[in-house]
Design a protein around this motif. Structure first.
Motif, PDB file in Angstrom:
ATOM      1  N   GLU A 221     -12.308   1.345  -2.721  1.00  0.00           N
ATOM      2  CA  GLU A 221     -10.936   0.969  -2.421  1.00  0.00           C
ATOM      3  C   GLU A 221     -10.632  -0.319  -3.165  1.00  0.00           C
ATOM      4  OE1 GLU A 221      -8.432   1.270   1.441  1.00  0.00           O
ATOM      5  OE2 GLU A 221      -9.571  -0.615   1.528  1.00  0.00           O
TER       6      GLU A 221
ATOM      7  N   GLN B  66       0.834  -1.198   0.000  1.00  0.00           N
ATOM      8  CA  GLN B  66       0.000   0.000   0.000  1.00  0.00           C
ATOM      9  C   GLN B  66       0.870   1.250   0.000  1.00  0.00           C
ATOM     10  OE1 GLN B  66      -2.260  -1.194   3.490  1.00  0.00           O
ATOM     11  NE2 GLN B  66      -4.149  -0.851   2.333  1.00  0.00           N
TER      12      GLN B  66
ATOM     13  N   TYR C  37      -4.758  -1.377  -3.875  1.00  0.00           N
ATOM     14  CA  TYR C  37      -4.696  -0.933  -2.480  1.00  0.00           C
ATOM     15  C   TYR C  37      -4.997   0.552  -2.309  1.00  0.00           C
ATOM     16  CZ  TYR C  37      -2.115  -5.294  -2.509  1.00  0.00           C
ATOM     17  OH  TYR C  37      -1.727  -6.579  -2.735  1.00  0.00           O
ATOM     18  N   GLN C  38      -5.466   1.210  -3.344  1.00  0.00           N
ATOM     19  CA  GLN C  38      -5.697   2.653  -3.283  1.00  0.00           C
ATOM     20  C   GLN C  38      -7.189   2.961  -3.307  1.00  0.00           C
ATOM     21  OE1 GLN C  38      -2.878   4.480  -2.744  1.00  0.00           O
ATOM     22  NE2 GLN C  38      -2.022   2.405  -2.778  1.00  0.00           N
ATOM     23  N   GLN C  39      -7.512   4.166  -2.865  1.00  0.00           N
ATOM     24  CA  GLN C  39      -8.887   4.641  -2.906  1.00  0.00           C
ATOM     25  C   GLN C  39      -9.071   5.529  -4.126  1.00  0.00           C
ATOM     26  OE1 GLN C  39      -9.836   6.476   0.854  1.00  0.00           O
ATOM     27  NE2 GLN C  39      -9.438   4.585   1.993  1.00  0.00           N
TER      28      GLN C  39
ATOM     29  N   CYS D 154     -12.941  -4.574  -5.612  1.00  0.00           N
ATOM     30  CA  CYS D 154     -13.023  -3.351  -4.815  1.00  0.00           C
ATOM     31  C   CYS D 154     -14.122  -3.474  -3.773  1.00  0.00           C
ATOM     32  CB  CYS D 154     -13.375  -2.160  -5.710  1.00  0.00           C
ATOM     33  SG  CYS D 154     -12.229  -1.905  -7.056  1.00  0.00           S
TER      34      CYS D 154
ATOM     35  N   THR E   4      -8.946  -3.673  -3.639  1.00  0.00           N
ATOM     36  CA  THR E   4      -8.480  -4.610  -2.620  1.00  0.00           C
ATOM     37  C   THR E   4      -7.540  -5.682  -3.151  1.00  0.00           C
ATOM     38  OG1 THR E   4     -10.472  -5.937  -2.940  1.00  0.00           O
ATOM     39  CG2 THR E   4     -10.519  -4.282  -1.181  1.00  0.00           C
TER      40      THR E   4
END
Length: 168
Positions: free
Chosen positions: A115, A5, A104-106, A146, A117
């Motif tokens: 997000e 992340q 791993y980002q929004q 996500c 996943t």
């Protein structure tokens, strides 16, 4: 924040926004997808009208997305031109953004916050839809799973905007 992340978040500010191109809902397991031009993304559940919405609240696989660029790669590697998004059974098709950098980002689409996943790996059923070699063609190009962090309406044409983490 785990190591991956942290690594991916270093570059999130350098990503250009993408665009939501296609929305598909799976009303039930193994049924034809229903296409729509807008949908409500429900926090912790999934897309309203999609069978995953009622399966496992809080799941990391509430929504699946793939890019038009990945679909082109799958077509190239499988030798099948013009693969329809519904065949791949992902909920959202986006364009113009590097999905691998989104792990791993929004990000936002419309009013909703998502997000990413995990990678969305192809299942063996894709070989029934596209033929032998389809799983191999999709490896690394299956898109992302996500979860929805904030509910909102999303519609075709909405921007896909990476969100900078607050703890950098």
């Amino acid at each position: 924040m785990n190591t991956q992340q942290r690594l991916f978040s270093r570059y999130i500010s350098e990503l250009r926004p993408g665009t939501l191109q296609w929305i598909g809902l799976r009303p039930a397991h193994k049924t034809d997808m229903r296409l729509t031009d807008h949908v409500n993304a429900l926090k912790g559940l999934g897309l309203e009208g999609d069978h995953r919405c009622s399966k496992t609240p809080g799941s990391a696989r509430q929504v699946t997305l793939i890019s038009t660029e990945y679909i082109q790669q799958i077509a190239h590697f499988s030798g099948i031109p013009n693969i329809k998004p519904a065949t791949l059974r992902r909920n959202l098709v986006v364009s113009g953004i590097n999905l691998n950098a989104m792990r791993y980002q929004q990000f936002t689409i419309g009013d909703a916050l998502f997000e990413a996943t995990a990678l969305c790996h192809p299942c063996a059923r894709i070989e029934r839809a596209l033929g032998r070699g389809a799983v191999a063609a999709m490896l690394g190009h299956g898109g992302l799973c996500c979860k929805i962090l904030i509910s909102g309406t999303i519609k075709i044409g909405d921007a896909v905007i990476p969100v900078m983490p607050h703890n950098l």
